[in-house]
Design an enzyme around this catalytic site. Structure first.
Site, short mmCIF file in Angstrom:
data_model
loop_
_atom_site.label_atom_id
_atom_site.label_comp_id
_atom_site.label_asym_id
_atom_site.label_seq_id
_atom_site.Cartn_x
_atom_site.Cartn_y
_atom_site.Cartn_z
N ASP A 448 0.83 -1.21 0.00
CA ASP A 448 0.00 0.00 0.00
C ASP A 448 0.87 1.25 0.00
O ASP A 448 0.58 2.21 -0.69
CB ASP A 448 -0.94 0.00 1.21
CG ASP A 448 -0.21 -0.11 2.55
OD1 ASP A 448 0.93 -0.63 2.57
OD2 ASP A 448 -0.77 0.32 3.57
N ASP A 453 3.83 2.90 9.27
CA ASP A 453 3.82 1.59 9.94
C ASP A 453 2.79 0.66 9.30
O ASP A 453 1.91 0.15 9.97
CB ASP A 453 3.54 1.78 11.44
CG ASP A 453 2.32 2.65 11.70
OD1 ASP A 453 1.79 3.25 10.73
OD2 ASP A 453 1.88 2.73 12.86
N GLU A 454 2.91 0.49 7.97
CA GLU A 454 2.08 -0.50 7.24
C GLU A 454 2.96 -1.25 6.26
O GLU A 454 3.44 -2.30 6.54
CB GLU A 454 0.90 0.18 6.56
CG GLU A 454 -0.16 0.50 7.57
CD GLU A 454 -1.56 0.60 7.05
OE1 GLU A 454 -2.10 -0.39 6.58
OE2 GLU A 454 -2.11 1.71 7.16
N TRP A 521 -11.15 -6.34 -2.12
CA TRP A 521 -9.81 -6.68 -1.61
C TRP A 521 -9.56 -8.17 -1.90
O TRP A 521 -8.67 -8.52 -2.66
CB TRP A 521 -9.73 -6.36 -0.12
CG TRP A 521 -9.22 -4.96 0.14
CD1 TRP A 521 -8.03 -4.63 0.72
CD2 TRP A 521 -9.86 -3.70 -0.18
NE1 TRP A 521 -7.90 -3.26 0.77
CE2 TRP A 521 -8.99 -2.67 0.23
CE3 TRP A 521 -11.04 -3.35 -0.79
CZ2 TRP A 521 -9.29 -1.31 0.05
CZ3 TRP A 521 -11.35 -2.00 -0.96
CH2 TRP A 521 -10.48 -1.01 -0.55
N GLU A 737 -2.46 8.96 -1.12
CA GLU A 737 -3.49 8.02 -0.65
C GLU A 737 -4.88 8.65 -0.72
O GLU A 737 -5.86 8.00 -1.07
CB GLU A 737 -3.18 7.64 0.80
CG GLU A 737 -4.18 6.70 1.43
CD GLU A 737 -3.72 6.20 2.78
OE1 GLU A 737 -2.88 6.88 3.40
OE2 GLU A 737 -4.20 5.13 3.21
N HIS A 758 0.86 6.18 -2.35
CA HIS A 758 -0.10 5.10 -2.40
C HIS A 758 -0.52 4.97 -3.85
O HIS A 758 -0.97 5.94 -4.44
CB HIS A 758 -1.33 5.51 -1.59
CG HIS A 758 -1.60 4.67 -0.40
ND1 HIS A 758 -0.76 4.66 0.70
CD2 HIS A 758 -2.62 3.83 -0.10
CE1 HIS A 758 -1.27 3.85 1.61
NE2 HIS A 758 -2.40 3.33 1.14
C1 BGC Z 1 -4.02 0.87 3.73
C2 BGC Z 1 -4.77 0.71 2.45
C3 BGC Z 1 -5.68 -0.45 2.59
C4 BGC Z 1 -6.64 -0.10 3.66
C5 BGC Z 1 -7.73 -1.06 3.87
C6 BGC Z 1 -5.01 1.17 4.81
O1 BGC Z 1 -4.46 1.41 6.03
O2 BGC Z 1 -3.02 1.80 3.65
O3 BGC Z 1 -4.34 1.19 1.33
O4 BGC Z 1 -6.22 -0.95 1.45
O5 BGC Z 1 -6.01 0.21 4.87
O6 BGC Z 1 -8.78 -0.35 4.07
#
Ligand code: BGC
Length: 872
Positions: A448, A453-454, A521, A737, A758
């Site tokens: 993403d 922190d992802e 998703w 994003e 993003h």
């Molecule tokens: C991410 C997204 C992801 C989403 C799900 C976010 O925190 O960065 O891009 O698809 O969560 O809703």
């Protein structure tokens, strides 16, 4: 005539990769001929092709998109393959390439080893010295829990970084094999691994999660050919020696702390003084911590570009490097600090009021700390990476020399295939921003974002961007690896799909309904395989990924059956049209305004339809019969639930109309009403989109393909908020994003979930390739063997250029608009065919200097120039 781009399992000269269903592909370039008469594949042990192990003979049905030779592979063997193509002009061309097998399913003799000190989780060095007399073809194979670098006699064994990459470790551990023969010598040799946390041991994705496993370590074997026999030279076990690493702390989000005073001179050389090194500790990871070992699937991650900074002093007095581009990778710094001095850097994506800013990175410290041993040397992180444009320096002298700093752009190495350039520099910047989004987020996993922190393989983001990605780069092997992980994860959720692949471990251990299977998703399970098939035309890949499609549709149908078997998906919570702007009741919410079960049922139909197409392609008759009936049922239920008999949609949002139109979810008779209502909605919204992750990727395509390309162009070229160019006007170098990641005055709109890199909205680039430029792949002749060239009615641009190195060769489309005169040039590669659909053309047009009918134009291999005056 030439043979180029030869690949084995979609990889160029792979070493030690998964070669299940070995498949060759290549491109024939020909100036004289148009079609292939025959092709012949030969495989040999030697580059002169004296000892053939396979010869297909010249055959007319050998397909350059994917040919599977029937051979049995043995471990660690280089095989040479060549292809000879004859064309219809009597020309012949030959090309050759090679691949090297890995361990295949040979059993491991090495033991897992870790450091004998600490709790098994501190970064460490491990080494082994061995003696060689005569040798050739020496390979090392490593399976590592953690991240590693590998050296032989003081030199790196590979230029790959961030090994072993990021995969579903608890289901499968990928082993890497390197040919280290050139680094070895007669006598004593040393192999050394530097092992840190990487994705395996870091805590990814927040407080609910745990690392994949606690103990970091490796299993490592060196094999070579000695006196013509394959011999195990050395294998990890307790006699390997360990020492603490100068990396004292390292974690993907945290960054790294490095103490150069702990460096051990010549640590990976026989001359190292090993007095304080300790014997390794053998261990056996549980099935919970590590899956079975398998030859790698990932293409390599390497440093791809180097950028130089300018140095700025911020109003608050900070020294900040500006690399002028939001990127993913490392900073390399020349250390000039005296012994015992410590310096640090931190990264950020934007400045605020001219000052360094990093609050949108949330809990990711994203920093690097270095304690000097007084030596002037180049310093860079080892087991982490950063997403950034700006770097704040601390502990450096007041005036630093910009030449002491570099940024390394790091991503999975994929062949660049597509490019678009127009006369509009802002549109070109949209293209570049999306491309940088792909570079920054294609780090073994489609993620993403790369900074906060992802940095996880969110399936929805991956799915909506997959078409754009496959135009920009050859992603066949990359997505195959992702799909392999996805399929492995599906076994945990009974066909369901976790929100991120690999699954974050907290979820993996506790597969609650909340952790998996949300619409758009989870549908990555069907969308990505079909996209990959459409782009690369390799039936073998589709066959390997079909179980994911089937398992996912099985899950969908089960949820339906458990809820009255109505043909709907009306359960659970969904991200749906994530981050859309039309949640008027609750504008602060991340959930968009489109009813979540409308999106869910639409995707139910989409997934069943894709599984049906795959089943038909693969000759799975009974599956196809089943999916045909199911699709009919779901589409009927969708209509009954959400549309009046006259075609009024109960869900009145841009995304709802775009979904119904783009995915053919309604009868043809509803189409004109839907497109009119969609257009009206956009016009009533000040001509702006209000769509999120589900609607945006298809909005312009739905408009263009239903006669309103004028609106699609207007959305693309819109300068005001919300739009792509709004971001560019505020200095974006990647796609944001959120539409409002920065407010009009440049202020960051919030820190909760706000990344500047993003790629989901970068999916507009797929519309640019297909509609603005006009290159549309044909599902019935995938791999671009047949295409439709159909640009939207040209407007607003004077020049548009695209090129695409498709799996069958290069397509080029150029168009020019002067007043009403439209000129189109297109190049169609060897053995390919394009149906040309000209926008607003009179009955006859000029092609290559001659008049011809503008309808039913089918062009084969060659370059064609057309021009005419557009009809009103
Ligand atoms: C991410 C997204 C992801 C989403 C799900 C976010 O925190 O960065 O891009 O698809 O969560 O809703």
């Amino acid at each position: 005539m030439n043979i180029t781009r030869m690949k084995a399992n979609h990889l160029t000269t792979p070493i030690g990769c998964d070669l299940t269903d070995l498949t060759f592909s290549w491109v024939t370039e020909s100036s004289a001929g148009r079609t292939q008469r025959t092709a012949r594949i030969e495989i040999a042990r030697d580059p002169t092709f004296t000892n053939l192990v396979f010869d297909s003979g010249a055959k007319s049905d050998i397909d350059s998109l994917g040919y599977q030779p029937a051979i049995t592979l043995v471990p660690r063997t280089r095989l040479h393959w060549r292809v000879t193509v004859k064309n219809d002009a009597g020309e012949t061309a030959t090309g050759s390439s090679w691949f090297e097998t890995g361990k295949l399913d040979e059993p491991w003799q090495a033991k897992w080893v870790t450091a004998p000190f600490g709790d098994g989780s501190s970064p460490f060095l491990v080494r082994k010295t061995f003696t060689l007399e005569q040798f050739s073809d020496v390979h090392v194979t490593c399976a590592v829990l953690g991240a590693y670098e590998i050296e032989v006699n003081g030199k790196p064994a590979t230029d790959e970084v961030l090994l072993p990459g990021y995969h579903s470790y608890t289901k499968q551990i990928h082993a890497q094999t390197f040919n280290i023969t050139p680094l070895l010598r007669k006598g004593e040799n040393t192999i050394g691994l530097h092992i840190g946390w990487g994705w395996y041991r870091s805590i990814l994705g927040g407080s609910m999660t745990a690392p994949f496993g606690k103990t970091i370590g490796c299993r490592c074997e060196v094999h070579g050919r000695i006196e013509e026999r394959d011999v195990l030279i050395v294998a990890s076990e307790a006699s390997w020696q360990c020492a603490p690493s100068p990396v004292i702390k390292s974690d993907i989000y945290y960054g790294e702390d490095y103490d150069a005073r702990r460096e051990i001179p010549a640590w990976s050389m026989p001359s190292c003084r090993t007095g304080e090194w300790e014997p390794a500790h053998e261990f056996m990871p549980t099935a919970h911590d590590a899956g079975p070992i398998h030859d790698r699937l990932s293409p390599p991650i390497r440093i791809q570009e180097t950028l130089n900074p300018t140095v700025i002093k911020t109003p608050s007095g900070e020294t900040v490097l500006d690399f002028k581009q939001n990127l993913t990778g490392w900073v390399e710094i020349i250390n000039r600090a005296p012994a015992d001095a410590t310096w640090r850097f931190q990264v950020g994506e934007i400045l605020q009021q001219g000052n360094f800013y990093r609050d949108n990175l949330r809990a990711a410290e994203a920093q690097y700390t270095y304690t000097s041993n007084g030596k002037v040397c180049s310093v860079r992180p080892h087991f982490t990476f950063y997403g950034f444009r700006y770097v704040k320096l601390e502990g450096f002298p007041e005036n630093v020399n910009p030449a002491d700093f570099k940024a390394y752009v790091i991503h999975t190495e994929l062949e660049r295939t597509g490019t678009i350039k127009t006369n509009n520099h802002k549109v070109n910047q949209i293209f570049r921003n999306a491309l940088w989004g792909q570079k920054g987020n294609f780090l073994d996993v489609p993620t993403d974002c790369p900074q906060r922190d992802e940095r996880l393989g969110w399936t929805g983001d991956a799915q909506v961007f997959s078409g754009t990605a496959c135009f920009n780069m050859d992603c066949a092997a990359f997505y195959h690896k992702y799909m392999n992980d996805l399929m492995l994860e599906q076994t945990i959720y009974n066909g369901g799909v976790p929100h991120t692949v690999p699954a974050r471990t907290g979820w993996l251990r506790n597969p609650t309904p909340d952790a998996h299977s949300r619409c758009a998703w989870a549908d990555a399970a069907t969308v990505i395989p079909w996209t990959v098939y459409t782009f690369y035309g390799d039936t073998t890949l589709l066959r390997r990924q079909y179980p994911a499609m089937k398992a996912w549709v099985g899950w969908l149908q089960r949820q339906d059956d458990e809820n009255g078997s109505q043909g709907l998906w009306a359960t659970g919570t969904h991200f749906a049209d994530w981050l859309a702007l039309d949640n008027y009741k609750n504008p602060e919410s991340s959930f968009g305004g489109t009813d979540q079960y409308y999106v869910a049922t639409a995707y139910y139909a989409i997934s069943v339809e894709l599984a049906l197409k795959a089943a038909k392609t693969l000759g799975k008759k009974s599956d196809a019969t089943h999916y045909t009936a199911l699709l009919k049922k779901v589409k009927a239920a969708f209509l009954k639930e959400y549309f009046t008999p006259a075609g009024r949609c109960a869900v009145d949002t841009q995304t709802a109309y775009a979904l119904a139109l783009h995915f053919n979810l309604v009868p043809e008779t509803f189409r004109s009403r839907l497109i009119q209502t969609l257009a009206q909605k956009i016009e009533n919204n000040d001509g702006a989109l209000s769509t999120g992750f589900v609607g945006t990727p298809i909005l312009c395509r739905a408009l263009s393909d239903n006669g309103r390309s004028d609106l699609a162009f207007a959305l693309l070229l819109r300068e005001k908020y919300p739009s792509w160019i709004y971001e560019i006007n505020l200095g974006a170098t990647t796609i944001w994003e959120r539409w409002n990641s920065l407010l009009e005055d440049g202020t960051c709109s919030g820190t909760g979930m706000n990344s500047m890199n993003h790629y989901a909205y970068g999916s507009i680039v797929e519309w640019m390739y297909r509609n603005l430029c006009g290159l549309r792949p044909h599902e019935d002749a995938p791999g671009f063997r047949k295409v439709r060239i159909q640009p939207d009615r040209p407007r607003d641009f004077t020049n548009v250029h695209m090129s695409f190195a498709s799996p069958v060769g290069e397509y080029i489309i150029d168009w020019e608009l002067k007043g009403k005169t439209f000129a189109l040039t297109c190049q169609i590669p060897f053995n390919a065919e394009a149906e040309l659909i000209l926008p607003d053309a009179p009955k006859t047009v000029e092609m290559n200097g001659q008049l011809c009918a503008s309808e039913n134009l089918v062009l084969k291999t060659g370059k064609f120039t057309l021009s005419y005056d557009l009809l009103d």
